[in-house]
Motif scaffolding. Structure first.
Motif, PDB file in Angstrom:
ATOM      1  N   VAL A  15       0.742  -1.288   0.019  1.00  0.00           N
ATOM      2  CA  VAL A  15       0.202  -0.016  -0.181  1.00  0.00           C
ATOM      3  C   VAL A  15       0.796   1.301  -0.145  1.00  0.00           C
ATOM      4  O   VAL A  15       1.996   1.308   0.856  1.00  0.00           O
ATOM      5  CB  VAL A  15      -1.057   0.010   1.392  1.00  0.00           C
ATOM      6  N   VAL A  16       0.710   2.332  -0.857  1.00  0.00           N
ATOM      7  CA  VAL A  16       1.391   3.269  -0.943  1.00  0.00           C
ATOM      8  C   VAL A  16       0.536   4.500  -0.747  1.00  0.00           C
ATOM      9  O   VAL A  16      -0.523   4.690  -1.184  1.00  0.00           O
ATOM     10  CB  VAL A  16       1.782   3.525  -2.453  1.00  0.00           C
ATOM     11  N   LEU A  17       1.006   5.280   0.547  1.00  0.00           N
ATOM     12  CA  LEU A  17       0.358   6.236   0.859  1.00  0.00           C
ATOM     13  C   LEU A  17       1.108   7.588   0.458  1.00  0.00           C
ATOM     14  O   LEU A  17       2.424   7.853   0.608  1.00  0.00           O
ATOM     15  CB  LEU A  17       0.017   6.174   2.471  1.00  0.00           C
ATOM     16  N   ARG A  18       0.403   8.789   0.142  1.00  0.00           N
ATOM     17  CA  ARG A  18       0.983   9.959  -0.136  1.00  0.00           C
ATOM     18  C   ARG A  18       0.293  11.350   0.264  1.00  0.00           C
ATOM     19  O   ARG A  18      -0.872  11.402   0.145  1.00  0.00           O
ATOM     20  CB  ARG A  18       1.190  10.021  -1.873  1.00  0.00           C
ATOM     21  N   TYR A  19       1.164  12.004   1.057  1.00  0.00           N
ATOM     22  CA  TYR A  19       0.438  13.121   1.992  1.00  0.00           C
ATOM     23  C   TYR A  19       1.241  14.446   1.310  1.00  0.00           C
ATOM     24  O   TYR A  19       2.528  14.047   1.366  1.00  0.00           O
ATOM     25  CB  TYR A  19       0.514  12.982   3.347  1.00  0.00           C
ATOM     26  N   GLN A  20       0.639  15.394   1.235  1.00  0.00           N
ATOM     27  CA  GLN A  20       1.198  16.764   0.867  1.00  0.00           C
ATOM     28  C   GLN A  20       0.566  17.812   1.495  1.00  0.00           C
ATOM     29  O   GLN A  20      -0.653  17.971   1.679  1.00  0.00           O
ATOM     30  CB  GLN A  20       0.887  17.006  -0.775  1.00  0.00           C
ATOM     31  N   ARG A  21       1.516  18.543   1.998  1.00  0.00           N
ATOM     32  CA  ARG A  21       1.090  19.756   2.624  1.00  0.00           C
ATOM     33  C   ARG A  21       2.019  21.129   2.612  1.00  0.00           C
ATOM     34  O   ARG A  21       3.306  20.769   2.342  1.00  0.00           O
ATOM     35  CB  ARG A  21       1.456  19.455   4.356  1.00  0.00           C
ATOM     36  N   THR A  22       1.519  21.966   2.214  1.00  0.00           N
ATOM     37  CA  THR A  22       2.239  23.394   2.066  1.00  0.00           C
ATOM     38  C   THR A  22       2.283  24.059   3.432  1.00  0.00           C
ATOM     39  O   THR A  22       1.315  24.350   3.974  1.00  0.00           O
ATOM     40  CB  THR A  22       1.394  24.291   1.026  1.00  0.00           C
ATOM     41  N   PRO A 114      10.901  23.777  -2.463  1.00  0.00           N
ATOM     42  CA  PRO A 114      10.382  25.300  -2.146  1.00  0.00           C
ATOM     43  C   PRO A 114       9.122  25.689  -3.038  1.00  0.00           C
ATOM     44  O   PRO A 114       8.911  25.241  -3.981  1.00  0.00           O
ATOM     45  CB  PRO A 114      11.679  26.176  -2.682  1.00  0.00           C
ATOM     46  N   ASP A 115       8.463  26.361  -2.158  1.00  0.00           N
ATOM     47  CA  ASP A 115       7.182  26.903  -2.654  1.00  0.00           C
ATOM     48  C   ASP A 115       7.016  28.142  -2.103  1.00  0.00           C
ATOM     49  O   ASP A 115       6.374  28.712  -1.143  1.00  0.00           O
ATOM     50  CB  ASP A 115       6.066  25.930  -1.927  1.00  0.00           C
ATOM     51  N   GLY A 116       7.380  29.261  -3.157  1.00  0.00           N
ATOM     52  CA  GLY A 116       7.552  30.518  -2.752  1.00  0.00           C
ATOM     53  C   GLY A 116       8.521  30.785  -1.557  1.00  0.00           C
ATOM     54  O   GLY A 116       9.611  30.419  -1.472  1.00  0.00           O
ATOM     55  N   ALA A 117       8.108  31.393  -0.435  1.00  0.00           N
ATOM     56  CA  ALA A 117       8.785  31.477   0.702  1.00  0.00           C
ATOM     57  C   ALA A 117       8.678  30.263   1.659  1.00  0.00           C
ATOM     58  O   ALA A 117       9.562  30.132   2.504  1.00  0.00           O
ATOM     59  CB  ALA A 117       8.535  32.753   1.343  1.00  0.00           C
ATOM     60  N   GLY A 118       7.813  29.344   1.292  1.00  0.00           N
ATOM     61  CA  GLY A 118       7.571  28.352   2.148  1.00  0.00           C
ATOM     62  C   GLY A 118       7.985  26.954   1.238  1.00  0.00           C
ATOM     63  O   GLY A 118       8.910  26.904   0.832  1.00  0.00           O
TER      64      GLY A 118
END
Length: 177
Positions: A15-22, A114-118
């Motif tokens: 099982v592959v789980l993928r979570y993204q948060r900014t 990198p995502d802008g300054a975040g």
């Protein structure tokens, strides 16, 4: 509106789980939060002990508060609560971009972009074996951890062991699986 779940897919029996948060913080701040013991204890159930070099052996030792809160599940996974540790291996160490390691039958990979300054944080988990309550519990556990990590980086707290939220997420992940 209910919160978004992580992406759930299968690679054969895995099982592959993928979570993204900014996050609004720079990669270096997020990197410290995912790799340093003083930060891990706020969002991850165990300390990651070992040399920070690709290929190094690791010992993943559950925090006392994790044992106190989730001891029955840790025992059900076959661990002795007096020595609640698992072997691991550091696969990738590329500060502040990628941190990847194994513990028991799971492989975790953290990618920081990198995502802008975040920072865009992506956690990918490859789980060969389910938690004692099943893969829905595995998915829920990482969901709660990643949310607690985000809260910690933002100098807030999130309860890893909120029974009501855990039950609701497990139901939703069970449907996704």
């Amino acid at each position: 509106m209910p919160e978004s779940l992580g992406e759930v897919t299968r690679d054969g029996e895995i099982v592959v789980l993928r979570y993204q948060r900014t996050l609004t913080h720079p990669r270096e701040t997020v990197w410290r939060a995912i790799t340093e013991s003083e930060h891990l204890r706020h969002w991850f159930p165990a300390d990651i002990i070992g040399e920070r070099t690709a290929g190094a052996e690791l010992t993943i030792t559950f925090w006392p508060e994790s044992i106190e809160q989730a001891g029955s599940e840790i025992e059900a996974a076959g661990l002795d609560l007096d020595d609640a540790s698992l072997p691991g291996r550091l696969l990738t160490w590329d500060p502040p971009h990628t941190f990847e390691f194994t513990w028991e039958t799971e492989q975790l990979r953290f990618d920081l972009i990198p995502d802008g300054a975040g920072t865009l944080l992506t956690l990918t988990v490859r789980a060969e074996k389910p938690a004692p309550r099943g893969f829905a519990s595995t998915a829920t556990g990482y969901h709660l951890c990643i949310d607690a990590l985000v809260a910690h980086v933002h100098e807030d707290r999130a309860d890893l062991f909120d029974a009501e939220r855990t039950a609701a997420l497990e139901t939703r992940y069970a449907a996704a699986l």
